[in-house]
Scaffold this active site. Structure first.
Site, PDB file in Angstrom:
ATOM      1  N   SER A 124       0.665  -0.680   0.161  1.00 50.32           N
ATOM      2  CA  SER A 124       0.030   0.296   0.425  1.00 50.32           C
ATOM      3  C   SER A 124       0.362   1.537  -0.305  1.00 50.32           C
ATOM      4  O   SER A 124       1.892   1.694   0.427  1.00 50.32           O
ATOM      5  CB  SER A 124      -0.457  -0.059   1.029  1.00 50.32           C
ATOM      6  OG  SER A 124      -1.315   1.149   0.993  1.00 50.32           O
ATOM      7  N   TYR A 148      -1.437  -1.497  10.578  1.00 48.77           N
ATOM      8  CA  TYR A 148      -1.657  -1.609   8.919  1.00 48.77           C
ATOM      9  C   TYR A 148      -0.473  -1.314   8.684  1.00 48.77           C
ATOM     10  O   TYR A 148      -0.498  -1.933   7.495  1.00 48.77           O
ATOM     11  CB  TYR A 148      -3.077  -0.924   8.878  1.00 48.77           C
ATOM     12  CG  TYR A 148      -3.516  -1.337   7.339  1.00 48.77           C
ATOM     13  CD1 TYR A 148      -3.255  -2.424   7.221  1.00 48.77           C
ATOM     14  CD2 TYR A 148      -3.025  -0.420   6.566  1.00 48.77           C
ATOM     15  CE1 TYR A 148      -3.223  -2.530   5.380  1.00 48.77           C
ATOM     16  CE2 TYR A 148      -3.518  -0.242   5.202  1.00 48.77           C
ATOM     17  CZ  TYR A 148      -3.499  -1.184   4.655  1.00 48.77           C
ATOM     18  OH  TYR A 148      -3.722  -1.513   3.341  1.00 48.77           O
ATOM     19  N   LYS A 152       2.407  -4.077   6.588  1.00 54.93           N
ATOM     20  CA  LYS A 152       2.501  -3.589   4.925  1.00 54.93           C
ATOM     21  C   LYS A 152       4.176  -3.333   4.571  1.00 54.93           C
ATOM     22  O   LYS A 152       4.694  -3.877   4.072  1.00 54.93           O
ATOM     23  CB  LYS A 152       2.136  -2.753   3.958  1.00 54.93           C
ATOM     24  CG  LYS A 152       0.522  -2.921   4.707  1.00 54.93           C
ATOM     25  CD  LYS A 152       0.353  -4.252   3.220  1.00 54.93           C
ATOM     26  CE  LYS A 152      -0.725  -4.191   3.525  1.00 54.93           C
ATOM     27  NZ  LYS A 152      -1.444  -5.474   2.629  1.00 54.93           N
TER      28      LYS A 152
HETATM   29  N1  UFG Z   1     -12.594  11.394   3.316  1.00 49.02           N
HETATM   30  C1  UFG Z   1     -13.456  12.079   3.675  1.00 49.02           C
HETATM   31  N2  UFG Z   1     -14.417  11.660   4.284  1.00 49.02           N
HETATM   32  C2  UFG Z   1     -14.865  10.480   4.848  1.00 49.02           C
HETATM   33  C3  UFG Z   1     -13.810   9.814   3.916  1.00 49.02           C
HETATM   34  C4  UFG Z   1     -12.575   9.899   3.123  1.00 49.02           C
HETATM   35  O1  UFG Z   1     -13.381  13.323   3.418  1.00 49.02           O
HETATM   36  O2  UFG Z   1     -16.189   9.934   4.823  1.00 49.02           O
HETATM   37  C5  UFG Z   1     -11.576  11.910   2.218  1.00 49.02           C
HETATM   38  C6  UFG Z   1      -9.939  11.694   3.526  1.00 49.02           C
HETATM   39  O3  UFG Z   1      -9.621  12.697   4.214  1.00 49.02           O
HETATM   40  C7  UFG Z   1      -8.979  11.002   2.292  1.00 49.02           C
HETATM   41  C8  UFG Z   1      -9.725  10.876   0.765  1.00 49.02           C
HETATM   42  O4  UFG Z   1     -10.970  11.060   1.985  1.00 49.02           O
HETATM   43  O5  UFG Z   1      -8.772  12.788   1.985  1.00 49.02           O
HETATM   44  C9  UFG Z   1      -9.069   9.261   0.575  1.00 49.02           C
HETATM   45  O6  UFG Z   1      -9.879   9.172   2.521  1.00 49.02           O
HETATM   46  P1  UFG Z   1     -10.094   6.707   2.677  1.00 49.02           P
HETATM   47  O7  UFG Z   1     -10.097   6.936   3.741  1.00 49.02           O
HETATM   48  O8  UFG Z   1     -10.609   6.670   1.293  1.00 49.02           O
HETATM   49  O9  UFG Z   1      -8.583   6.533   1.854  1.00 49.02           O
HETATM   50  P2  UFG Z   1      -6.912   7.050   2.321  1.00 49.02           P
HETATM   51  O10 UFG Z   1      -5.729   7.516   1.435  1.00 49.02           O
HETATM   52  O11 UFG Z   1      -6.943   7.681   3.671  1.00 49.02           O
HETATM   53  O12 UFG Z   1      -6.665   5.854   2.903  1.00 49.02           O
HETATM   54  C10 UFG Z   1      -6.785   4.802   1.897  1.00 49.02           C
HETATM   55  C11 UFG Z   1      -6.420   3.366   2.275  1.00 49.02           C
HETATM   56  C12 UFG Z   1      -5.686   3.086   2.876  1.00 49.02           C
HETATM   57  C13 UFG Z   1      -4.287   3.097   3.302  1.00 49.02           C
HETATM   58  C14 UFG Z   1      -4.141   4.165   2.128  1.00 49.02           C
HETATM   59  C15 UFG Z   1      -3.054   5.391   2.423  1.00 49.02           C
HETATM   60  O13 UFG Z   1      -8.241   2.842   3.059  1.00 49.02           O
HETATM   61  O14 UFG Z   1      -6.057   1.407   3.939  1.00 49.02           O
HETATM   62  O15 UFG Z   1      -5.101   4.555   1.982  1.00 49.02           O
HETATM   63  O16 UFG Z   1      -2.579   4.250   0.961  1.00 49.02           O
HETATM   64  F1  UFG Z   1      -4.339   2.998   3.865  1.00 49.02           F
END
Ligand code: UFG
Length: 338
Positions: A124, A148, A152
């Site tokens: 990841s 998590y 990885k």
């Molecule tokens: N976000 C919101 N509202 C929500 C959910 C997310 O504004 O309800 C925003 C987050 O702050 C972020 C973006 O949307 O800016 C993406 O968020 P995600 O939770 O979809 O994804 P992340 O980038 O935080 O995390 C993903 C994977 C993880 C991994 C990470 C880094 O879900 O497993 O990428 O690779 F660790």
């Protein structure tokens, strides 16, 4: 090739299993269905018009794994199985180290016993943490910020050490950015249990009227519209990246790392707008405080995968949203209804 796919009933695993079957490979899936459903594989088999065997077992169970290797004699393994929720990993770190790290050691030992020497591992972009700034190239420092992510990072290290000790072992580590989208048939997609962790799954459920209260986490990041930038990559593009990596593994032993991302950052608000267009609906949201642990921007430098794998993500954010909307409309309860 005979390919053993761990976690093949899950979101990325099921799309990759379909691509493998469509390209003539034989597949056995090992999955204990803790966060997935056998229905995904029934649909994969239907789409491919070819059978796919599911062995319901935990990859950490050495005896069960050994029996699969003895019977199927895989020539390569694609290892998706693992837990993936950041929040859960901070509450249950030992479970994450057992199921993500210890189980991978069992898998590698079993591969060695059965002389299987090719493995593609689901890593990841989270391993980059905040040690450097996007765009991340594969040689950027790694510094995961939660259990998590550390699992990885640890498995990457274990694979590098194992490859250094065994010149015949051929390893591909694929660092996924943010997988989204669904198969264009609308029959396969992400089926999160409970409240979705990820942005697009949440947005899709809000658009479908299943949830209210989409929150946008943070609007004063140093980004063009103040919301977080991520690299959203269509799951079918990702799946195809695994086939490209498998091809490269045939060229001989060694340890290799590739980013799989689109290289095109999109903000939270851009994702919401794209989904609203695709679904033809309004998506109400509220701007709230930033989520602890989030970085402002995470996106890939994709030149290495392009150069060495001949792989790029072709599908757009709009297409991913359209495919997710089709999946959401056709299977509103995910795989539950069968
Ligand atoms: N976000 C919101 N509202 C929500 C959910 C997310 O504004 O309800 C925003 C987050 O702050 C972020 C973006 O949307 O800016 C993406 O968020 P995600 O939770 O979809 O994804 P992340 O980038 O935080 O995390 C993903 C994977 C993880 C991994 C990470 C880094 O879900 O497993 O990428 O690779 F660790």
């Amino acid at each position: 090739m005979r390919v053993l796919v761990t976690g093949g009933a899950g979101y990325i695993g099921s799309h990759t299993t379909l691509e493998l079957l469509a390209n003539g490979h034989h597949v056995v899936v090992v999955d204990y269905l803790s966060n997935s459903s056998a229905e995904s594989l029934r649909r994969v088999a239907g789409l491919a018009e070819r059978p796919v065997e599911l062995v319901e077992a935990n990859v950490g169970e050495a005896a069960a794994l050994d029996a699969v290797f003895a019977r199927f004699a895989p020539e390569a393994v694609i290892h998706f199985a693992g837990r993936k929720a950041v929040g859960e990993s901070t509450r249950l770190p030992l479970l994450y180290y057992r199921e993500n790290v210890a189980a991978t050691i069992t898998l590698l030992e079993t591969m060695a016993v059965h002389d299987c020497r090719r493995i593609v591992f689901s890593s990841s972009a989270t391993v980059y943490g905040s040690a450097s700034e996007a765009p991340f190239a594969e040689d950027a420092p790694t510094a995961a910020t939660n259990p998590y992510g550390r699992t990885k990072q640890m498995v990457e290290q274990i694979l590098a050490d194992a490859a250094a000790a065994d010149p015949a072992l051929s390893v591909a580590v694929l660092r996924y950015f943010n997988p989204i989208g669904a198969h264009e048939s609308g029959l396969l997609g992400e089926d999160p249990k409970g409240v979705p962790n990820n942005l697009l799954s949440f947005v899709a459920q809000v658009a479908a009227g299943r949830r209210t209260g989409l929150q946008v986490f943070g609007n004063d990041y140093p980004t063009p519209d103040g919301t977080g930038l991520r690299d959203y990559v269509h799951v079918v593009d990702l799946a195809q990246g695994h086939l490209s990596a498998l091809d490269r593994l045939g060229e001989g032993g060694g340890y290799r790392v590739w980013n799989l991302g689109s290289g095109r950052p999109a903000s939270v608000l851009q994702v919401i707008e794209a989904y609203a267009r695709a679904a033809g609906t309004r998506i109400p949201y509220r701007l709230v405080a930033a989520r602890p642990g989030d970085v402002a921007a995470s996106y890939a430098d994709v030149t290495k995968a392009e150069r060495e794998l001949g792989w790029t993500a072709h599908r757009s954010l709009d297409q991913a949203c359209a495919d997710t909307a089709r999946w959401q409309a056709g299977s509103p309860d995910g795989y539950a209804a069968g």
